[in-house]
Design a protein around this motif. Structure first.
Motif, PDB file in Angstrom:
ATOM      1  N   LYS B  72       0.886  -1.151  -0.063  1.00  0.00           N
ATOM      2  CA  LYS B  72       0.000  -0.029  -0.019  1.00  0.00           C
ATOM      3  C   LYS B  72       0.771   1.265  -0.213  1.00  0.00           C
ATOM      4  CE  LYS B  72      -4.235  -1.178   2.571  1.00  0.00           C
ATOM      5  NZ  LYS B  72      -4.651  -1.165   3.915  1.00  0.00           N
ATOM      6  N   ILE B  74       0.128   5.310   0.852  1.00  0.00           N
ATOM      7  CA  ILE B  74      -1.189   6.166   0.991  1.00  0.00           C
ATOM      8  C   ILE B  74      -0.772   7.520   0.934  1.00  0.00           C
ATOM      9  CG2 ILE B  74      -2.734   7.012   2.826  1.00  0.00           C
ATOM     10  CD1 ILE B  74      -2.597   3.780   3.568  1.00  0.00           C
ATOM     11  N   ASP B  79      -5.024   5.302  -0.998  1.00  0.00           N
ATOM     12  CA  ASP B  79      -4.101   4.245  -1.512  1.00  0.00           C
ATOM     13  C   ASP B  79      -3.835   4.582  -2.969  1.00  0.00           C
ATOM     14  OD1 ASP B  79      -2.444   2.265  -2.021  1.00  0.00           O
ATOM     15  OD2 ASP B  79      -3.913   0.534  -1.373  1.00  0.00           O
TER      16      ASP B  79
END
Lengths: 386, 323
Positions: B72, B74, B79
């Motif tokens: 991921k 962010i 995301d």
């Protein structure tokens, strides 16, 4: 329109001048039966193995003459390391290529100056620029050898490592058998710290990492027991941990075979670690030279001081990095005054006049700056005591 | 001010090795293997490591210039690995990159103004009438002259080209700039000019940098948090002061001691690593560093060390501190 016309005329003028230079050079290099008296010479100092005096190497290009090296003088003592420092384009590589006579001729030529080399195998001293090609080939790779910057491109990808190593041994040792040459090559690979040397001997360059290739190049340079090794940025293309390995190896080998090293680099840290003597070059000329402690503890030329201060150091926290303003002057159009004048913060009236000579500060230490004229240190204690 | 501008979790990027007529995947080069970190606003995060350790891949993957395998990332609460290309587009102005080699990262056929302004026009950031003024403004903030706007890249020196690259990144007003070895190709005196420029821009515009480099002294100078990478993983991460004072991981120690010091009198006790970095296609079992580690123990060869916090945000993955 007038401007354009003038420019064409100027370019034609340059072309004519260059062609004259090329012709002269071709004529010189095609001479036959050169008398030994033309290239034999005497060394000025008993301890030095190589003496470069007033070396000028010019490139005759279409936009004008580039004075890549312009009046460089220094000695390489036996068994010592001389570090040549400078930014890209300052002429340090061209200087080393001149010593090896590997310039791209006839565009690049040694215009004047002497490079005296003590050829101990023949028990004589020779002036390299005047040597006939045959004699030069005996020296090149044999008595003076070179380690180039890029281990990725120095090795030939289509020949095995062994074949490339054997080549120089077979060429320079008359009457040696192929078997003995192979044995010597493997010995050399072991000397530079390559494990399973026999496997590598049969391998090809693409199978090796950068550090290993550089070791092979070093093995190649050492294979004929040279008196001088010219290392042109030997670690620039390598990682720090590998650089530490290679520098350690070079230091170790220098003691083993008692050769002199000319180390060309832009990294002051590498020079401090390796060199006994340091030469700082700027725009084709030497701006400062001396022993390592002269240069690092008591630098006198503003350029040297600037170079040292602009490196971020681990000791102490600077708020802003010192940086030398501006950039290197155009090499085809160098001024008559000090080349560093426009970037120098200590610039005085006198700097606009003639190019400063090398002022002697001590027996070993010289600097080309008017600040050193009255022998008073302007940067007392050097940069590191601040 | 303590908000994280970017959070990367368990990022993985594998490059498949293909072989045979059918191009079957026979293995993976684990360029980045399970890396997590976060960068706070207006901070500089330094990423150090040898060539081939995956630091550039991290830089490119978090901008989605290469597609990640897993993990991921962010930015701004989104995301970005899960977004569609069209959703990603407006976010592109938030993140920019400056590449290592200023000679090959500029289009030789485009004038400088065009290079810098291409993205500005693409994203419609300024009106047509203000466009030229805006570009000149950006150029001046990178210490380029206004008359450079119509020149071509070949007319510039390396340092100036790198300024053009920085100006191009700045033009879209990003929050995060990935600096992929921005000064490695430059001379020492020019290096200092560029580093000063970067620091100045950061102070003025509150930029966040991910600074990728193999040169420890530069990273130490510019970053607030430093992470050391080896073979695709972060082996140590801490604030700059902590990392350089209390170095924990043997690899970081070796890296630090390998930096040449410009002082001929200091003879350092060097930790010289033996051998080369192993192939990331076939990393060693257990701790990846055990083949070159001077303090290697039995358990290092079999067990992967845990990457954990040893107090005050000093992360390290080594069995030495885990007895």
């Amino acid at each position: 329109m007038g401007d354009k016309k003038n420019n064409t005329a100027r370019l034609r003028e340059i072309k004519r001048f260059n062609n004259k230079k090329y012709r002269e050079h071709t004529k010189l290099s095609r001479r036959k039966n050169i008398e030994p008296s033309q290239y034999l010479t005497e060394m000025k100092s008993p301890d030095s193995i190589l003496e470069i005096e007033n070396l000028c190497t010019y490139f005759y290009t279409d936009v004008g003459t580039v004075k890549a090296v312009d009046g460089v003088t220094f000695n390489v003592p036996k068994g010592k390391t001389v570090g040549v420092v400078g930014e890209s384009g300052c002429g340090k590589s061209v200087m080393s290529l001149s010593v090896m006579r590997l310039l791209q001729e006839p565009q690049g030529q040694i215009a004047s100056g002497e490079i005296r080399f003590r050829q101990s195998s023949e028990n004589r001293a020779v002036n390299i620029p005047n040597l006939p090609l045959k004699e030069m080939q005996k020296i090149r790779g044999n008595e003076i050898s070179m380690i180039f910057q890029e281990p990725m491109t120095t090795l030939n990808p289509v020949f095995s490592i062994g074949a490339q190593l054997d080549e120089s041994i077979l060429l320079h040792n008359k009457g040696i058998s192929k078997k003995d040459a192979a044995k010597r090559s493997i010995e050399m690979l072991e000397l530079v710290g390559i494990a399973r040397a026999e496997g590598i001997y049969k391998g090809y360059p693409h199978e090796l990492s950068g550090g290993m290739r550089q070791r092979v190049v070093i093995a190649m340079a050492l294979s004929c027991n040279p008196e001088i090794i010219i290392a042109d940025e030997p670690t620039t293309a390598l990682d720090v941990t590998i650089q530490a390995q290679i520098l350690d190896l070079l230091r170790d080998l220098k003691n083993k075979i008692n050769a002199s090293i000319i180390l060309i680099t832009h990294d002051l840290g590498v020079v401090a670690e390796m060199a006994d003597f340091v030469v700082v070059m700027y725009a084709g000329r030497i701006v400062e030279q001396g022993t390592a402690s002269d240069i690092f503890h008591n630098p006198q030329h503003p350029y040297t001081v600037g170079l040292m201060k602009s490196r971020p150091t681990s000791h102490g926290q600077q708020e802003k990095l010192y940086s030398i303003p501006g950039s290197v002057p155009n090499p085809t159009d160098l001024p008559d005054f000090c080349y560093f004048k426009n970037r120098c913060e200590f610039c005085m009236d006198i700097c606009g006049q003639k190019y400063p000579p090398l002022y002697k500060l001590s027996n070993t230490h010289k600097a080309a700056c008017y600040l050193c004229k009255d022998e008073k240190s302007k940067f007392e204690g050097g940069v590191f005591s601040e | 001010m303590n908000e994280n501008i970017i959070t990367v979790e368990n990022l993985k990027k594998y490059f498949p090795i293909k072989s045979g007529i059918l191009q079957k995947t026979i293995g993976n080069v684990k360029a980045v293997d399970d890396v997590s970190f976060s960068i706070r606003k207006a901070q500089t995060f330094g990423l150090v490591g040898e060539s081939g350790c995956g630091k550039t891949t991290i830089g490119r993957t978090i901008l989605r210039l290469t597609e990640p395998t897993d993990g991921k990332c962010i930015i701004d609460g989104k995301d970005i690995f899960a977004l569609k290309k069209s959703q990603l587009r407006p976010l592109r102005t938030k993140m920019q990159i400056v590449f290592q080699d200023p000679y090959s990262s500029l289009d030789p056929r485009m004038p400088v103004g065009e290079i810098i302004g291409e993205a500005v026009r693409e994203h419609n950031l300024v009106s047509k009438s203000d466009y030229r003024d805006y570009i000149v403004n950006i150029m001046q903030s990178c210490e380029l002259r206004p008359y450079h706007i119509d020149r071509y890249p070949h007319e510039f020196s390396g340092g100036q080209r790198q300024r053009i690259c920085i100006a191009r990144a700045l033009a879209v007003n990003p929050d995060l700039i990935v600096l992929d070895e921005p000064v490695s190709a430059l001379d020492v005196s020019i290096q200092a000019q560029i580093i000063n420029l970067l620091k100045e821009l950061q102070a003025k515009r509150g930029l966040t940098f991910l600074f990728i480099s193999h040169d420890l002294s530069v990273v130490e100078y510019i970053s607030e948090v430093v992470a050391v990478m080896y073979l695709g993983s972060i082996v140590e991460m801490a604030s700059k002061k902590e990392l350089f004072k209390h170095t924990m991981h043997p690899y970081s120690k070796a890296l630090l001691s390998a930096v040449p010091v410009p002082n001929p009198d200091i003879k350092m006790d060097r930790v010289i690593l033996q051998g080369d970095i192993p192939s990331p296609a076939n990393p060693p079992q257990g701790c990846k560093f055990h083949t070159r580690c001077p303090d290697c123990m039995e358990m290092c060869k079999t067990k992967i060390p845990e990457y954990k916090d040893y107090g005050s945000g000093h992360y390290c993955a080594c069995h030495l501190y885990n007895k």
